[in-house]
Motif scaffolding. Structure first.
Motif, mmCIF file in Angstrom:
data_model
loop_
_atom_site.group_PDB
_atom_site.id
_atom_site.type_symbol
_atom_site.label_atom_id
_atom_site.label_comp_id
_atom_site.label_asym_id
_atom_site.label_seq_id
_atom_site.Cartn_x
_atom_site.Cartn_y
_atom_site.Cartn_z
ATOM 1 N N ASN A 1 30.461 124.603 82.383
ATOM 2 C CA ASN A 1 31.224 125.263 81.321
ATOM 3 C C ASN A 1 30.391 126.351 80.648
ATOM 4 O O ASN A 1 30.895 127.424 80.302
ATOM 5 C CB ASN A 1 31.672 124.233 80.292
ATOM 6 C CG ASN A 1 32.718 124.771 79.334
ATOM 7 O OD1 ASN A 1 33.797 125.182 79.739
ATOM 8 N ND2 ASN A 1 32.394 124.775 78.051
ATOM 9 N N GLU A 2 29.102 126.096 80.461
ATOM 10 C CA GLU A 2 28.217 127.101 79.883
ATOM 11 C C GLU A 2 28.103 128.319 80.799
ATOM 12 O O GLU A 2 28.074 129.465 80.322
ATOM 13 C CB GLU A 2 26.848 126.472 79.617
ATOM 14 C CG GLU A 2 26.866 125.480 78.472
ATOM 15 C CD GLU A 2 25.657 124.566 78.431
ATOM 16 O OE1 GLU A 2 25.449 123.915 77.395
ATOM 17 O OE2 GLU A 2 24.928 124.489 79.447
ATOM 18 N N ALA A 3 28.072 128.077 82.088
ATOM 19 C CA ALA A 3 28.049 129.201 83.035
ATOM 20 C C ALA A 3 29.319 130.031 82.915
ATOM 21 O O ALA A 3 29.277 131.270 82.912
ATOM 22 C CB ALA A 3 27.896 128.673 84.465
ATOM 23 N N LEU A 4 30.464 129.354 82.811
ATOM 24 C CA LEU A 4 31.745 130.047 82.682
ATOM 25 C C LEU A 4 31.734 130.997 81.495
ATOM 26 O O LEU A 4 32.098 132.167 81.622
ATOM 27 C CB LEU A 4 32.867 129.021 82.554
ATOM 28 C CG LEU A 4 34.242 129.547 82.131
ATOM 29 C CD1 LEU A 4 34.778 130.560 83.134
ATOM 30 C CD2 LEU A 4 35.229 128.384 81.959
ATOM 31 N N TRP A 5 31.347 130.496 80.327
ATOM 32 C CA TRP A 5 31.445 131.316 79.113
ATOM 33 C C TRP A 5 30.301 132.303 78.965
ATOM 34 O O TRP A 5 30.356 133.212 78.156
ATOM 35 C CB TRP A 5 31.599 130.416 77.891
ATOM 36 C CG TRP A 5 32.859 129.629 78.037
ATOM 37 C CD1 TRP A 5 32.977 128.293 78.278
ATOM 38 C CD2 TRP A 5 34.195 130.146 78.051
ATOM 39 N NE1 TRP A 5 34.302 127.942 78.430
ATOM 40 C CE2 TRP A 5 35.064 129.062 78.297
ATOM 41 C CE3 TRP A 5 34.747 131.421 77.879
ATOM 42 C CZ2 TRP A 5 36.448 129.216 78.377
ATOM 43 C CZ3 TRP A 5 36.115 131.577 77.962
ATOM 44 C CH2 TRP A 5 36.950 130.485 78.197
ATOM 45 N N MET A 6 29.259 132.105 79.777
ATOM 46 C CA MET A 6 28.207 133.118 79.859
ATOM 47 C C MET A 6 28.579 134.199 80.869
ATOM 48 O O MET A 6 27.900 135.213 80.988
ATOM 49 C CB MET A 6 26.881 132.462 80.250
ATOM 50 C CG MET A 6 25.648 133.230 79.840
ATOM 51 S SD MET A 6 25.386 133.185 78.061
ATOM 52 C CE MET A 6 23.984 134.303 77.898
ATOM 53 N N GLY A 7 29.679 133.968 81.606
ATOM 54 C CA GLY A 7 30.124 134.936 82.599
ATOM 55 C C GLY A 7 29.256 134.964 83.836
ATOM 56 O O GLY A 7 29.120 136.010 84.481
ATOM 57 N N LYS A 8 28.697 133.811 84.193
ATOM 58 C CA LYS A 8 27.812 133.734 85.349
ATOM 59 C C LYS A 8 28.499 133.015 86.502
ATOM 60 O O LYS A 8 29.047 131.922 86.323
ATOM 61 C CB LYS A 8 26.520 132.986 84.987
ATOM 62 C CG LYS A 8 25.678 133.706 83.940
ATOM 63 C CD LYS A 8 25.161 135.051 84.443
ATOM 64 C CE LYS A 8 24.324 135.767 83.388
ATOM 65 N NZ LYS A 8 23.771 137.048 83.888
ATOM 66 N N PRO A 9 28.488 133.592 87.698
ATOM 67 C CA PRO A 9 29.034 132.892 88.865
ATOM 68 C C PRO A 9 28.391 131.522 89.029
ATOM 69 O O PRO A 9 27.224 131.317 88.671
ATOM 70 C CB PRO A 9 28.685 133.824 90.023
ATOM 71 C CG PRO A 9 28.553 135.169 89.394
ATOM 72 C CD PRO A 9 27.981 134.926 88.025
ATOM 73 N N LEU A 10 29.142 130.611 89.617
ATOM 74 C CA LEU A 10 28.773 129.201 89.569
ATOM 75 C C LEU A 10 28.789 128.572 90.962
ATOM 76 O O LEU A 10 29.705 128.814 91.754
ATOM 77 C CB LEU A 10 29.768 128.455 88.663
ATOM 78 C CG LEU A 10 29.676 126.933 88.570
ATOM 79 C CD1 LEU A 10 28.353 126.505 87.928
ATOM 80 C CD2 LEU A 10 30.861 126.393 87.769
ATOM 81 N N ILE A 11 27.781 127.759 91.221
ATOM 82 C CA ILE A 11 27.786 126.834 92.367
ATOM 83 C C ILE A 11 27.845 125.431 91.786
ATOM 84 O O ILE A 11 26.967 125.048 90.998
ATOM 85 C CB ILE A 11 26.529 126.992 93.240
ATOM 86 C CG1 ILE A 11 26.473 128.387 93.866
ATOM 87 C CG2 ILE A 11 26.484 125.919 94.322
ATOM 88 C CD1 ILE A 11 25.175 128.676 94.601
ATOM 89 N N ARG B 1 20.467 116.401 68.981
ATOM 90 C CA ARG B 1 21.154 117.620 69.388
ATOM 91 C C ARG B 1 20.398 118.238 70.555
ATOM 92 O O ARG B 1 19.441 118.984 70.396
ATOM 93 C CB ARG B 1 21.213 118.609 68.218
ATOM 94 C CG ARG B 1 21.974 119.887 68.527
ATOM 95 C CD ARG B 1 21.871 120.870 67.369
ATOM 96 N NE ARG B 1 22.573 122.103 67.657
ATOM 97 C CZ ARG B 1 22.054 123.124 68.335
ATOM 98 N NH1 ARG B 1 20.807 123.023 68.793
ATOM 99 N NH2 ARG B 1 22.751 124.225 68.556
ATOM 100 N N ARG B 2 20.833 117.885 71.774
ATOM 101 C CA ARG B 2 20.238 118.469 72.971
ATOM 102 C C ARG B 2 21.227 118.296 74.112
ATOM 103 O O ARG B 2 22.157 117.499 74.038
ATOM 104 C CB ARG B 2 18.903 117.827 73.318
ATOM 105 C CG ARG B 2 18.995 116.449 73.923
ATOM 106 C CD ARG B 2 17.614 115.907 74.274
ATOM 107 N NE ARG B 2 17.715 114.686 75.041
ATOM 108 C CZ ARG B 2 16.692 113.907 75.337
ATOM 109 N NH1 ARG B 2 15.492 114.244 74.916
ATOM 110 N NH2 ARG B 2 16.860 112.810 76.041
ATOM 111 N N GLY B 3 20.986 119.026 75.191
ATOM 112 C CA GLY B 3 21.888 118.908 76.331
ATOM 113 C C GLY B 3 23.230 119.556 76.021
ATOM 114 O O GLY B 3 23.315 120.680 75.520
ATOM 115 N N SER B 4 24.311 118.841 76.308
ATOM 116 C CA SER B 4 25.660 119.366 76.133
ATOM 117 C C SER B 4 25.927 119.765 74.692
ATOM 118 O O SER B 4 25.564 119.058 73.749
ATOM 119 C CB SER B 4 26.684 118.308 76.553
ATOM 120 O OG SER B 4 27.988 118.689 76.154
ATOM 121 N N GLN B 5 26.578 120.926 74.517
ATOM 122 C CA GLN B 5 26.946 121.394 73.185
ATOM 123 C C GLN B 5 28.427 121.161 72.907
ATOM 124 O O GLN B 5 28.995 121.751 71.983
ATOM 125 C CB GLN B 5 26.615 122.880 73.046
ATOM 126 C CG GLN B 5 25.123 123.168 73.198
ATOM 127 C CD GLN B 5 24.777 124.585 72.840
ATOM 128 O OE1 GLN B 5 25.238 125.120 71.835
ATOM 129 N NE2 GLN B 5 23.962 125.216 73.662
#
Length: 359
Positions: A271-281, A36-40
């Motif tokens: 995807n983690e950035a999206l659901w954390m509400g963080k702008p993405l590059i 269990r590491r990396g992608s969730q």
């Protein structure tokens, strides 16, 4: 097997999806051959459906020297686990394709139905091309093979197998206190594994020209980028693999960077950035461009293009913060609608009479 409820996906949350799966009166299990590491992704899908998830592995070491021993151990452990739990439906992550093979062999004796959750590398990576005939054989006997995007579905459709597109799910994020970071006008995190398809060296070169911005780079980068790690400037912080501090780090930064040179990869870090509400590059591939349509800068992986993207993000951060929250509101009901369709597919498959799979 018919579902009694037909929920509006606009109003459906994860507990309701689990309730919808429970109406099938089936015991389900999500199985991962690995730690269990990396992608969730796997854990989040299992949670959405309300089923248990198990991680089976002997060692994280890879190579021909270890493969026969760990696959034999994991195959036997899979059979023991399935014999004890007796699930009626198993979702098995791929790669490695040997995991679905052992589940299929178990199904011949006990009638268990299975779904293959096929990640991009199982289909695209040179390492797994030898397994494509086996993959095709098993996919013809599975309820369906899940892929993350439409181009991968088109590839598997040519095998004449049942495929289902399911991107990474909306994440249930743990409560987290922002991690204290270095002082400065901006902090960014590059979510990566330290793999060769990730432009780590180029990102560090960008950081050298922007000393006022702090860059945090996750993953085990030293094996593939030893000189880059050794000579990185003071504003670059290699975190290694982090677990407890991962979401506190994401909460603390201003923006997320997640990059790949692979054309068909759906990046879980994005995807983690999206659901954390963080702008993405992120990289300018058709798959990423079609999914991350707001709050995101799509860029080439060269040093010049990455530097332009970082500067644009730092200058227009409020605009991208608004956009990523709007994208959340758009993608959540879309994913729930797809998950509802997957549950319905499982129900129809369980109700259908057994048929002989084509060769």
């Amino acid at each position: 097997m018919e579902l009694r409820s037909q929920k509006n996906p606009q109003n459906m949350n994860k507990p309701e999806l689990a309730a919808l799966f429970a109406e099938l009166d089936l015991k389900g299990l999500f199985l991962v051959w690995g730690p269990r590491r990396g992608s969730q992704r796997s854990e989040q899908i299992a949670r959405a459906l309300g089923i248990e998830i198990e991680y089976l592995y002997l060692t994280t070491k890879q190579g021909l020297l270890y493969a026969p021993f760990k696959y034999l151990y994991q195959g036997l452990a899979t059979w023991v686990l399935l014999a004890r739990r007796r699930p009626q439906v198993v979702i098995i992550q791929d790669p490695p394709i040997i995991g679905p093979l052992f589940v299929y062999l178990f199904s011949l004796l006990f009638g268990t139905k299975f779904i293959i959750d096929s990640h991009t590398e199982a289909i695209e990576d040179a390492e797994w091309q030898w397994s494509i005939p086996l993959h095709r054989f098993l996919s013809k006997r599975a309820i369906t093979t899940i892929v993350t995007n439409e181009p991968l579905k088109q590839k598997l459709d040519s095998w004449q197998v049942n495929t289902f597109v399911l991107p990474d799910p909306p994440m249930v994020l743990p409560a987290a206190t922002a991690l204290p970071l270095q002082s400065g006008p901006m902090n960014m995190v590059m979510i990566c594994m330290g793999d060769l398809d990730e432009p780590v060296a180029e990102m560090v070169q960008v950081a050298q020209t922007l000393p006022d911005i702090n860059f945090y780079i996750t993953g085990n980068c030293e094996p593939n980028f030893p000189e880059v790690v050794k000579t990185a400037p003071a504003n670059v912080h290699f975190t290694g693999y982090i677990k407890e501090d991962f979401f506190p780090l994401l909460k603390a930064v201003d923006a997320v960077i997640c990059l790949t040179t692979c054309s068909y990869t759906f990046l879980s870090g994005a995807n983690e950035a999206l659901w954390m509400g963080k702008p993405l590059i992120t990289s300018d591939s058709p798959i990423l461009r079609s999914y991350f349509t707001q709050g995101t800068i799509h860029t080439g992986n060269s040093t010049e293009k990455l530097r332009e993207a970082v500067l644009q993000m730092s200058q227009d951060l409020p605009q991208f913060q608004t956009g990523i929250l709007e994208l959340q509101r758009q993608r959540r009901p879309e994913w729930h609608q797809k998950a509802q369709a997957l549950i319905q597919l499982i129900g129809r498959s369980i109700s259908a009479k057994p048929a002989t799979a084509p060769a």
